[in-house]
Scaffold this motif. Structure first.
Motif, PDB file in Angstrom:
ATOM      1  N   LEU A 357       0.838  -1.200   0.000  1.00 21.37           N
ATOM      2  CA  LEU A 357       0.000   0.000   0.000  1.00 21.37           C
ATOM      3  C   LEU A 357       0.875   1.253   0.000  1.00 21.37           C
ATOM      4  CD1 LEU A 357      -2.907  -0.789   2.480  1.00 21.37           C
ATOM      5  CD2 LEU A 357      -3.070  -0.367   0.033  1.00 21.37           C
ATOM      6  N   LEU A 358       1.922   1.205   0.800  1.00 21.04           N
ATOM      7  CA  LEU A 358       2.834   2.345   0.866  1.00 21.04           C
ATOM      8  C   LEU A 358       3.517   2.577  -0.482  1.00 21.04           C
ATOM      9  CD1 LEU A 358       4.808   2.303   4.219  1.00 21.04           C
ATOM     10  CD2 LEU A 358       3.718   4.235   3.127  1.00 21.04           C
ATOM     11  N   VAL A 359       3.979   1.481  -1.089  1.00 21.03           N
ATOM     12  CA  VAL A 359       4.675   1.598  -2.372  1.00 21.03           C
ATOM     13  C   VAL A 359       3.740   2.174  -3.424  1.00 21.03           C
ATOM     14  CG1 VAL A 359       5.781   0.310  -4.224  1.00 21.03           C
ATOM     15  CG2 VAL A 359       6.256  -0.288  -1.850  1.00 21.03           C
ATOM     16  N   ILE A 382      -7.109  11.659  -1.023  1.00 21.14           N
ATOM     17  CA  ILE A 382      -8.006  11.583   0.141  1.00 21.14           C
ATOM     18  C   ILE A 382      -8.173  10.145   0.621  1.00 21.14           C
ATOM     19  CG2 ILE A 382      -9.294  13.679  -0.454  1.00 21.14           C
ATOM     20  CD1 ILE A 382     -11.625  11.636  -1.169  1.00 21.14           C
ATOM     21  N   THR A 383      -7.581   9.168  -0.084  1.00 16.14           N
ATOM     22  CA  THR A 383      -7.674   7.777   0.353  1.00 16.14           C
ATOM     23  C   THR A 383      -6.677   7.555   1.501  1.00 16.14           C
ATOM     24  OG1 THR A 383      -8.136   7.191  -1.931  1.00 16.14           O
ATOM     25  CG2 THR A 383      -7.605   5.388  -0.440  1.00 16.14           C
ATOM     26  N   PRO A 384      -7.160   7.073   2.651  1.00 13.31           N
ATOM     27  CA  PRO A 384      -6.307   6.996   3.836  1.00 13.31           C
ATOM     28  C   PRO A 384      -4.912   6.398   3.611  1.00 13.31           C
ATOM     29  CG  PRO A 384      -8.535   6.460   4.448  1.00 13.31           C
ATOM     30  CD  PRO A 384      -8.545   6.690   2.959  1.00 13.31           C
ATOM     31  N   PHE A 385      -4.803   5.259   2.928  1.00 12.99           N
ATOM     32  CA  PHE A 385      -3.494   4.615   2.861  1.00 12.99           C
ATOM     33  C   PHE A 385      -2.528   5.323   1.906  1.00 12.99           C
ATOM     34  CE2 PHE A 385      -6.297   1.293   4.410  1.00 12.99           C
ATOM     35  CZ  PHE A 385      -5.601   0.916   5.537  1.00 12.99           C
ATOM     36  N   PHE A 386      -3.097   6.102   0.958  1.00 11.24           N
ATOM     37  CA  PHE A 386      -2.227   6.795   0.004  1.00 11.24           C
ATOM     38  C   PHE A 386      -1.980   8.244   0.396  1.00 11.24           C
ATOM     39  CE2 PHE A 386      -4.629   3.838  -3.069  1.00 11.24           C
ATOM     40  CZ  PHE A 386      -3.778   2.791  -2.772  1.00 11.24           C
ATOM     41  N   ALA A 387      -2.938   8.799   1.127  1.00 12.58           N
ATOM     42  CA  ALA A 387      -2.885  10.223   1.458  1.00 12.58           C
ATOM     43  C   ALA A 387      -1.590  10.666   2.132  1.00 12.58           C
ATOM     44  CB  ALA A 387      -4.091  10.593   2.330  1.00 12.58           C
ATOM     45  N   PRO A 388      -1.030   9.873   3.061  1.00 13.48           N
ATOM     46  CA  PRO A 388       0.160  10.365   3.768  1.00 13.48           C
ATOM     47  C   PRO A 388       1.315  10.719   2.837  1.00 13.48           C
ATOM     48  CG  PRO A 388      -0.750   8.485   4.921  1.00 13.48           C
ATOM     49  CD  PRO A 388      -1.522   8.615   3.630  1.00 13.48           C
TER      50      PRO A 388
END
Lengths: 450, 320
Positions: A357-359, A382-388
Motif C-alpha cells: 500500500l505504501l509503495v 483523500i484515500t487513507p493509505f495513500f494520502a500520507p
C-alpha cells in the motif's frame, strides 16, 4: 499516564541512543547523494585511448573526422553537454547515464593505414588481423560514395561494449558526413547552425495568485518530500514490528502486561518510535536547510533561494500533520502484525500488503506531480493509505482547496482510530500466544471476543 | 474416594485458619477459552509470611490462574482479591511476577532494562537506581551493570530477571520456576533471599515442577490438574492425608503385638527392618506403646511419609 510516558521514553531512547540511529541518520543522505553521483563518477573514469584505423577512399571524411575527434572539439562538446544536463533534473536514470557518458567522451588516436591498391575484402581481412594481433583497437571503413542512400559505414571494435567511445565516434562521424553533404549542397555550416538553433522554452508554473513559480525545482522538491515520508514510514514501521516481535518472542510481554495496561504499552511504543522518527526527519530537514543556506552564502547570491519552490510555514505544518497521520496509520498495522507472528521474517511476509500500500501510494505521487488537479490526484490524496504520501506532494505541487486537505486528514484519522482499535485488541491477546502464527480466523475471533 | 473426603476436610480447616489473614483470595474463579475451560471453579487463599506452592502438571491451568492474579486477564466468573481489594491496575504495582518463560531485551544495557521495569512499576528514578545498585551488588553482578544481555550467562540473566521482579519491593511475589538454569550454589543463594522475603511477611507464590524444592520451601501447597483443584492445604496436612499408615520398624521381640490383626494388616520383611502396614484407622502411637509394653527392643520406629513427588503422581493419576 506516568507508565505511558515511561514506555514512550524507553522506546525513544532505545532507538535514538544507539549508534545505528546515528549511522542511519548520516548514511541515508550520503547514500542518496551517492546514488546520484556514483554512476556519473564511474563513467567519468576516462577510458583508454582507442587506436583506430580509418579507411577513406574519398578522402573527404577523414580530415573532418580528424578535426572532430581532436581534443579541443571533444572538450567543447563535453562542456555543452554538461550545461544541458544541469537544466534537466528530472531526467531518468538511463538518460542521465548516457548524458554522463557524452560528458567525458574518451579519446581516439588515429592510426595511419595505407589502403592504396587493395580491395575492400583485402583491407577488411588485413585490419581484422591487426585488431587480433592487438596493434589496433578498431577500424572504420568509409564507403566510396558517402552521398549514396545505401552508404554504410563499417565500424568494428575490440571494445564493442564501450558505448562511450562508440557514441563519440558516431557523433563525430555524423557531423563530418553532414558537413561534407552540406558543402556539396553549397550550404555553409554556420548557416545551418544558425537556422537549426533550439528555441528558448521558458517554462514556469503559475500559483493561485498568478505568481510564477519554478516548476523544475518544484518537481525535485516534491520528489524529495514524498521519498522522505515514504522511507521514514517504511523504516519506522519495521522498527515497530521488530520491537513488538522481540517482546513477544522473549516473553517480556508477560512482565509488561503484569505492570501496565496493554493499550498504554502499545500506544507508548507507537508514540516513542514516532518521536524517534520525527527526530531523524528533523535532523534531515535542519541540515538540508543549513546546507542550502551555506551554499547560497558561498555563491554570494540569493539565486538558489529564488529557484527553490516557496515552502510556506503552513505547508510545513501540513507535511508534519500528514507524516504523523501516515505514521500512526501504518505503525498500528505493523504493531498488529508483530503481535500475530512469531518472528521478524514471518512478520515481513504478513506485513507485505501494508508495505505494498505504501509503495503504491508512493508511485501514485508521480501521477499527482504530473497533474495535481486531476480527479485521480483528488481521489488518491483523500484515500487513507495513500494520502500520507500523495497529499504532501499535492500540497507542494499545487495546494488544493482547504476542504480537500481537511477531508483527507479526517479520513486518514478515522482510519487510524479503526486500526488502533483493531491493533489494541489483537495486541492484548496475540502478545501472550506463543508457538505459532495466528491464522486470520483466529485473529478475527480475538478482535470479536476481547 | 476416601482420599478426596479427607482433602475436603483439610480444606475446611485451612480456610478457618487463614480467614482473617489471607492476603490473596481467589474465589470460585473460572476462565474459558472458547469451548475449553482453562480454570474451573478454583478457590484458594494465600497467607503472608508463608510460601505457597502452586503445583500441577503442564497445561493444568497454572499460568492462566497466575495471569488472572496479576491482572493480565480477567476471570469469566468468580473474583480475585488482593489485600482485600479487587485486582486492578494500581494493585499491579504491589505484585512482582517472574513468569516461567521470560526474557530480557537482548541489546539493552542491564541497568537500562532494570530502570524500565522499575519505571513500569512506578518506582521513582532515583529510588530505582539505589535499589538497582543494591541488588546488583547483592547478586554479585555489579560489574555487569553496563553490559548487554547477550554478554551474560543464562544463570546471570536469571538473576537479573529476579532483580526486575523485586525492584519495586512487591508485597506479593509470584515466581514461576525461579530456579531453572541456576547452578546449585545460586539456588541456595536464591532460597536465602526468598527466606528473607518470607520473614518480612511478604506473600510468596511459588510454582515449580521440582517436587524436592517445593517440599523444602513450601508451607502450603495447592495442586491442580485439568483445570481443577486436586489437593490443597499445609504441607503437613497434605502429607498426613496421603499417609498410607506405613511404619518402618527395626525391633527385637514383640512378635505377639505384630501378629495382632486388629492393629497390623501385613508385614514386609526387609534385610534388617520390617515395613509394617497398619490396619485402617489404627494409631501408630498405639503400636509403639504396645511394643514397648511387650518389652521388645526398638532401634527404629518411623512413620513413612509419602514424598510430595508421590503425592503429586498419585493425585494426578487419580484425576486422569
Amino acid at each position: 499516564m506516568r507508565k505511558f510516558l515511561a514506555v514512550v521514553k524507553h522506546e525513544y531512547k532505545k532507538i535514538v541512543l544507539r549508534w545505528t540511529f546515528l549511522i542511519g541518520t548520516f548514511l541515508f543522505p550520503v547514500l542518496g547523494i551517492g546514488f546520484g553521483i556514483v554512476p556519473a563518477f564511474i563513467f567519468s573514469l576516462k577510458g583508454e585511448v582507442t587506436r583506430i584505423a580509418i579507411v577513406d577512399p574519398s578522402g573527404e571524411v577523414l580530415p573532418r573526422l580528424r578535426e572532430n575527434l581532436s581534443d579541443e572539439a571533444v572538450t567543447a562538446k563535453v562542456r555543452e553537454a554538461a550545461k544541458q544536463s544541469m537544466k534537466d533534473i528530472s531526467a531518468t536514470q538511463e538518460e542521465r547515464m548516457k548524458k554522463g557518458a557524452s560528458q567525458i567522451a574518451s579519446g581516439f588516436s588515429i592510426v595511419d593505414y595505407d589502403a592504396a591498391g587493395k580491395s575492400t575484402q583485402e583491407i577488411r581481412a588485413d585490419l581484422i588481423e591487426k585488431v587480433k594481433a592487438g596493434s589496433l583497437d578498431a577500424y572504420l571503413i568509409v564507403p566510396a560514395n558517402i552521398s549514396a542512400n545505401d552508404a554504410v559505414f563499417e565500424f568494428r571494435s575490440r571494445k564493442g561494449g564501450d558505448f562511450v567511445a562508440n557514441d563519440t565516434l558516431k557523433d563525430a562521424l555524423n557531423q563530418a558526413v553532414r558537413s561534407k553533404r552540406l558543402t556539396d549542397a553549397k550550404i555553409s555550416e554556420s548557416q545551418v547552425r544558425a537556422l537549426s538553433q533550439d528555441i528558448e522554452f521558458d517554462s514556469k508554473g503559475l500559483d493561485e495568485q498568478g505568481q510564477e513559480k519554478n516548476s523544475d525545482m518544484l518537481m525535485a522538491a516534491s520528489f524529495v518530500i514524498g521519498l522522505m515520508i515514504y522511507i521514514t514510514l517504511v523504516v519506522y514501521g519495521q522498527v515497530i514490528m521488530g520491537a513488538v516481535v522481540e517482546e513477544k518472542d522473549t516473553r517480556i510481554a508477560e512482565i509488561l502486561f503484569s505492570s501496565a495496561k496493554p493499550f498504554d504499552l502499545m500506544m507508548g511504543k507507537l508514540v516513542g518510535v514516532g518521536l524517534a522518527g520525527l527526530t531523524q526527519l528533523g535532523i534531515w530537514v535542519v541540515s538540508l536547510g543549513a546546507i542550502v543556506a551555506y551554499l547560497s552564502a558561498m555563491s554570494g547570491s540569493a539565486e538558489i533561494f529564488k529557484s527553490l519552490p516557496s515552502i510556506t510555514p503552513l505547508m510545513m505544518v501540513y507535511f508534519l500533520l500528514f507524516f504523523l497521520l501516515g505514521y500512526f496509520l501504518f505503525a498500528s498495522i505493523y504493531a498488529l502484525v508483530g503481535a500475530v507472528v512469531t518472528n521478524v521474517q514471518e512478520g515481513g511476509q504478513f506485513a507485505l500488503p501494508a508495505t505494498l500500500l505504501l509503495v503504491i501510494g508512493y508511485l501514485f505521487s508521480f501521477a499527482v506531480l504530473r497533474d495535481p488537479n486531476s480527479s485521480l490526484s483528488f481521489w488518491v490524496s483523500i484515500t487513507p493509505f495513500f494520502a500520507p504520501v500523495t497529499m504532501p506532494v499535492r500540497i507542494l505541487a499545487e495546494t488544493p482547496p482547504f476542504w480537500q486537505i481537511a477531508l483527507s486528514a479526517s479520513l486518514t484519522a478515522l482510519g487510524i482510530v479503526i486500526l488502533v482499535w483493531l491493533a489494541a485488541r489483537v495486541y492484548r491477546i496475540g502478545m501472550l500466544m506463543y508457538g505459532k502464527r495466528a491464522t486470520v480466523p483466529e485473529i478475527w475471533k480475538w478482535i470479536r471476543t476481547s | 474416594m476416601q482420599k478426596t473426603g479427607t482433602t475436603a476436610k483439610i480444606l475446611r480447616n485451612h480456610n478457618l485458619m487463614s480467614e482473617l489473614v489471607a492476603s490473596l483470595r481467589v474465589d470460585h474463579v473460572t476462565k474459558r477459552y472458547g469451548d475449553f475451560t482453562a480454570v474451573d471453579d478454583l478457590s484458594f487463599e494465600v497467607r503472608p509470611g508463608r510460601v505457597f506452592g502452586f503445583l500441577g502438571p503442564n497445561g493444568a491451568g497454572k499460568t492462566t490462574t497466575i495471569r488472572m492474579i496479576v491482572g493480565i486477564t480477567a476471570p469469566d466468573e468468580g473474583s480475585v482479591e488482593l489485600f482485600g481489594r479487587h485486582i486492578s491496575s494500581d494493585l499491579q504495582d504491589k505484585i512482582g511476577y517472574l513468569p516461567e518463560e521470560r526474557g530480557l531485551y537482548k541489546k539493552l544495557k542491564i541497568v537500562d532494562q532494570l530502570r524500565y521495569f522499575a519505571a513500569l512499576k512506578d518506582v521513582p528514578t532515583a529510588e530505582a537506581d539505589k535499589r538497582i545498585d543494591f541488588w546488583l551488588d547483592r547478586m554479585k553482578l555489579s560489574e555487569w551493570k553496563n553490559k548487554k544481555t547477550t554478554d551474560l550467562s543464562k544463570g546471570m540473566q536469571q538473576k537479573i530477571q529476579f532483580i526486575s521482579t523485586v525492584l519495586h519491593d512487591p508485597d506479593l511475589l509470584i515466581l514461576d520456576e525461579p530456579f531453572s538454569g541456576l547452578d546449585p550454589v545460586n539456588v541456595e543463594f536464591m532460597i536465602d533471599v526468598l527466606a528473607e522475603f518470607k520473614t518480612r511477611e511478604k506473600t510468596i507464590i511459588f510454582s515449580t515442577h521440582l517436587m524436592e524444592t517445593a517440599e523444602r520451601l513450601c508451607n502450603d501447597i495447592l495442586l491442580i490438574n485439568k483445570s481443577k483443584k486436586v489437593v490443597a492445604g499445609s504441607l503437613r496436612q497434605v502429607k498426613e492425608s496421603f499417609g498410607k499408615n506405613l511404619i518402618a520398624l527395626r525391633v527385637a521381640g514383640g512378635d505377639g503385638v505384630l501378629n495382632d490383626r486388629s492393629l497390623v494388616a501385613s508385614i514386609v520383611d526387609h534385610a534388617d527392618e520390617k515395613e509394617v502396614q497398619l490396619t485402617e484407622g489404627a494409631d501408630p502411637q498405639q503400636l509403639l506403646k504396645k511394643l514397648v509394653e511387650s518389652g521388645a527392643s526398638i532401634s527404629k520406629f518411623e512413620e513413612i511419609e509419602p514424598s510430595l513427588n508421590d503425592i503429586f503422581i498419585d493425585a494426578v493419576e487419580e484425576t486422569e
